[in-house]
Scaffold this motif. Structure first.
Motif, short mmCIF file in Angstrom:
data_model
loop_
_atom_site.label_atom_id
_atom_site.label_comp_id
_atom_site.label_asym_id
_atom_site.label_seq_id
_atom_site.Cartn_x
_atom_site.Cartn_y
_atom_site.Cartn_z
N SER A 65 0.83 -1.19 0.00
CA SER A 65 0.00 0.00 0.00
C SER A 65 0.87 1.25 0.00
CB SER A 65 -0.91 0.01 1.23
OG SER A 65 -1.63 1.23 1.31
N ALA A 66 0.42 2.26 -0.75
CA ALA A 66 1.13 3.53 -0.75
C ALA A 66 0.80 4.36 0.48
CB ALA A 66 0.79 4.31 -2.02
N LYS A 67 -0.22 3.92 1.25
CA LYS A 67 -0.63 4.67 2.43
C LYS A 67 -0.95 3.68 3.54
CE LYS A 67 -3.86 8.34 3.80
NZ LYS A 67 -5.02 9.15 3.35
N THR A 68 -0.10 3.62 4.54
CA THR A 68 -0.29 2.70 5.67
C THR A 68 -0.17 3.45 6.98
OG1 THR A 68 2.06 2.12 5.83
CG2 THR A 68 0.72 0.79 4.33
N ARG A 69 -0.68 2.85 8.03
CA ARG A 69 -0.57 3.47 9.34
C ARG A 69 -0.54 2.38 10.40
NH1 ARG A 69 -2.30 8.61 10.61
NH2 ARG A 69 -1.84 9.03 8.44
N SER A 70 0.38 2.53 11.34
CA SER A 70 0.47 1.64 12.49
C SER A 70 -0.13 2.41 13.67
CB SER A 70 1.92 1.26 12.75
OG SER A 70 2.02 0.35 13.81
N LEU A 71 -1.31 1.98 14.13
CA LEU A 71 -2.10 2.76 15.08
C LEU A 71 -1.92 2.27 16.51
CD1 LEU A 71 -5.40 2.83 13.00
CD2 LEU A 71 -3.61 4.57 13.04
#
Length: 389
Positions: A65-71
């Motif tokens: 993915s070009a946009k990821t987030r570790s929350l």
């Protein structure tokens, strides 16, 4: 007895003479073709036509993915609810998980009461105003702590991992960062919650991993020779090892300025984003991407195998009335299968395609002047090493 022996000798010699004459006749006929030109050795040919010549460079990588987030939660605590599981699609602002907020709510109530008391005590004096400001700041911090017990999606995407369970403890984080890039280089951005790990799946250190599967890319490693031809914005085509016949279009979005060296090979990471994402494509799949680095439309073109370049000079062998003639040409774009011809040939000319190329400059495994056109018993001029002069 003597006469008989002599007669047998004469007959034998006569037979040998006849065979010699016949052999000479056959050799003469094969060399001169009875006065006709000997057939030329056949060679694969192609016509000069108008076409689009495209040059590409390629690399392989994994879809990410070009946009990821570790929350992560804003505070530490005990997990009370998890509303999602891996694979779930979520909308922006959707609640993903909660901590037990009993203590946070109590702290907020106490802070609110202290703020009200400070406000009632008045702020006309310096000490009164200082107490008010302190109470106000405590209240704001308590409110943020309560908000930190709820984990929300900062953007619409797909949950790729949940790294916790109900009843377990979760560590909070005071820092947050976003990721809209890839593993090819480190890039950060703002985010309201969580920290970006630059991964497209699996555990990246957060409580929940989120990826935008509508924005996919791969990071390919290109050689230092190829990367000099790549520019941001160039078009590309993706193919997938596990998806026969499925392709996707894309473009170059980032060229890593720092090289990586392995096994004495210098390579640069290049990020290529998909401008359209086929439904069948999944995170982690292996893909090959071809980046178009040069292109010429509606130009004269010949197969790449027809062009020989040495010492900065390009030549093509043309068939003229059945005779091979070498011509110097000016080439333009050198494509994957075709070469642009800017001058030296006309549309419709028939050119010879080389089958193989030896170290001595021969083509098709034939030595010049022997056994080919105009060779031993060859074309016009005939004779040993004949041919046009």
């Amino acid at each position: 007895m003597k006469l008989s022996t002599k007669r047998r000798a004469l007959l034998l010699n006569g037979a040998l003479a006849v065979l010699l004459v016949a052999g000479a006749g056959v050799a003469y006929a094969s060399l001169n073709g009875g006065g006709r030109e000997a057939p030329a050795v056949s060679a694969p040919t192609a016509r000069v036509t108008r076409a689009t010549v495209t040059a590409t460079v390629s690399a392989s990588g994994s879809v990410e993915s070009a946009k990821t987030r570790s929350l992560s939660f804003g505070v530490s605590g005990t997990v009370s609810k998890i509303h999602v599981k891996p694979g779930d699609k979520v909308r922006k602002g959707q609640v993903l998980a909660r901590l037990d907020d009993s203590a946070a709510r109590e702290n907020l109530e106490a802070a609110a009461a202290a703020l009200e008391a400070a406000r009632d005590a008045g702020t006309d004096t310096a000490s009164g105003y200082a107490q008010y400001v302190s109470a106000r700041n405590t209240y704001r911090e308590a409110r943020r702590a309560l908000a930190g017990t709820v984990l929300k999606a900062p953007f619409a995407g797909t949950v790729t991992a949940v790294n916790g369970t109900v009843g377990g403890s979760a560590s909070g984080t005071s820092s947050s960062a976003g990721s809209s890039g890839s593993s090819g280089s480190s890039r950060g951005g703002g985010g309201a919650t969580g920290s970006a790990q630059g991964s497209s799946g699996g555990s990246g250190g957060g409580f929940i991993e989120l990826a935008d599967t509508s924005k996919l890319q791969i990071v390919g490693n290109f050689t230092e020779a190829d990367v000099t031809r790549i520019k941001v914005g160039q078009p590309a085509t993706f193919t997938f090892d596990a998806l026969t016949g499925v392709t996707a279009q894309g473009k170059v979005t980032l060229i890593d300025p720092v090289a990586r060296t392995g096994d004495n090979v210098v390579q640069y990471a290049v990020t290529i984003a998909m401008t359209e994402v086929p439904e069948e494509v999944r995170l982690g799949q292996t893909a090959t991407v071809q980046v178009v680095v040069d292109e010429a439309e509606d130009v004269l073109a010949v197969p790449a195998s027809a062009v020989t370049t040495a010492g900065g000079r390009s030549t093509v062998t043309v068939l003229e009335n059945g005779v091979e003639v070498r011509r110097t040409v000016e080439v333009g774009v050198r494509g994957d299968t075709l070469v642009e011809i800017r001058s030296g040939l006309d549309e419709g000319d028939e050119v010879v395609r080389r089958a193989t190329t030896g170290t001595n400059g021969t083509t098709g495994g034939r030595m010049p002047g022997f056994g080919g056109r105009g060779g031993f018993g060859g074309g016009p001029g005939g004779g040993f090493g004949g041919g046009p002069r």
